[in-house]
Scaffold this active site. Structure first.
Site, mmCIF file in Angstrom:
data_model
loop_
_atom_site.group_PDB
_atom_site.id
_atom_site.type_symbol
_atom_site.label_atom_id
_atom_site.label_comp_id
_atom_site.label_asym_id
_atom_site.label_seq_id
_atom_site.Cartn_x
_atom_site.Cartn_y
_atom_site.Cartn_z
ATOM 1 N N CYS A 77 0.725 -1.207 0.138
ATOM 2 C CA CYS A 77 0.020 -0.090 -0.080
ATOM 3 C C CYS A 77 0.944 1.410 -0.028
ATOM 4 C CB CYS A 77 -1.000 0.003 1.156
ATOM 5 S SG CYS A 77 -2.380 1.014 0.875
ATOM 6 N N HIS A 174 -3.163 -5.168 1.669
ATOM 7 C CA HIS A 174 -2.577 -5.516 2.910
ATOM 8 C C HIS A 174 -2.473 -6.994 3.282
ATOM 9 C CE1 HIS A 174 -2.170 -1.514 4.519
ATOM 10 N NE2 HIS A 174 -3.175 -0.970 3.537
ATOM 11 N N GLU A 176 -0.822 -8.197 5.416
ATOM 12 C CA GLU A 176 -0.529 -8.548 6.795
ATOM 13 C C GLU A 176 -1.644 -8.407 7.939
ATOM 14 O OE1 GLU A 176 -0.151 -5.838 5.200
ATOM 15 O OE2 GLU A 176 -0.300 -4.257 6.191
HETATM 16 N N1 GLN Z 1 -3.787 6.373 1.032
HETATM 17 C C1 GLN Z 1 -2.430 6.030 1.608
HETATM 18 C C2 GLN Z 1 -1.518 6.791 0.567
HETATM 19 O O1 GLN Z 1 -1.687 7.253 -0.003
HETATM 20 C C3 GLN Z 1 -2.062 4.375 1.505
HETATM 21 C C4 GLN Z 1 -3.133 3.818 2.431
HETATM 22 C C5 GLN Z 1 -2.480 2.512 3.187
HETATM 23 O O2 GLN Z 1 -1.346 2.539 2.912
HETATM 24 N N2 GLN Z 1 -3.292 1.879 3.499
HETATM 25 O O3 GLN Z 1 -0.229 7.103 1.251
#
Ligand code: GLN
Length: 197
Positions: A77, A174, A176
């Site tokens: 992410c 994610h 994890e």
């Molecule tokens: N929205 C976050 C970003 O743009 C990422 C979200 C996340 O890591 N769950 O950095």
């Protein structure tokens, strides 16, 4: 296997728990010296601008790039955003993976959702045949993979949510935060292939 988890901000503890369950030795990385002797590094989810700014403040940008040149790296992410070359707005990036990212690609209403993915790269693992249940939280999309980067998983409409380039891995979601450890096992294999070379 000794794996680092970048612990500046975000969901690093959850990665640590899963890696330790798989028998890896885990070190939280906050300073350049913490990278010494690691076989691989995970950059967790969180907020990519914050992670980037903290990495700059802690003088981690160059050490992370040097480490990545020789080791396995996985961004989940926000971590995936931080590893990308292009995100379409100014923020500190490692700029390693030849992928184009769209941050917060799913808008407010459906900012968080879960869905099943078909991930052919996991099929060789124990239990690898079943669908992968992925958790997305204000997730980015991988708009494009270029050069030697390749897509590993896509939503049913074809939009890419996981990619690999050599020993670098990026997932929009994610792993994890689930009980499914296949992506962590996949990453340990990537890290292992380096240390045996
Ligand atoms: N929205 C976050 C970003 O743009 C990422 C979200 C996340 O890591 N769950 O950095």
């Amino acid at each position: 296997m000794r794996i680092g988890v970048l612990a500046l901000q975000g969901a690093f503890h959850e990665h640590q728990v899963m890696l330790e369950r798989l028998g890896a030795e885990v070190r939280q990385v906050r300073l350049p010296a913490h990278l010494d002797g690691l076989d691989g590094l995970i950059i967790p989810g969180g907020e990519s601008t914050t992670i980037g700014k903290l990495a700059v403040d802690f003088n981690l940008m160059e050490p992370l790039k040097t480490f990545a040149a020789e080791h396995a790296l996985w961004g989940t992410c926000a971590g995936a955003i931080f590893m990308a070359r292009e995100v379409g707005r100014p923020q500190p990036l490692l700029g390693l993976m030849d992928i184009v990212i769209e941050r917060n690609a799913f808008g407010r209403q459906v900012a968080s959702f879960e869905t099943d993915l078909d991930v052919p790269a996991l099929r060789h693992l124990n239990g690898g045949g079943k669908a992968y249940h992925a958790v997305f939280i204000r997730a980015p999309l991988i708009e494009a993979v270029r050069g030697t980067a390749a897509a590993l998983a896509a939503l049913p409409d074809g939009r890419i949510v996981a990619a690999r380039q050599g020993r670098w891995l990026a997932t929009s979601f994610h792993p994890e935060l689930t009980q499914d450890d296949r992506f962590h096992r996949y990453f340990l294999e990537m890290a292992q292939s380096k240390s045996e070379r």
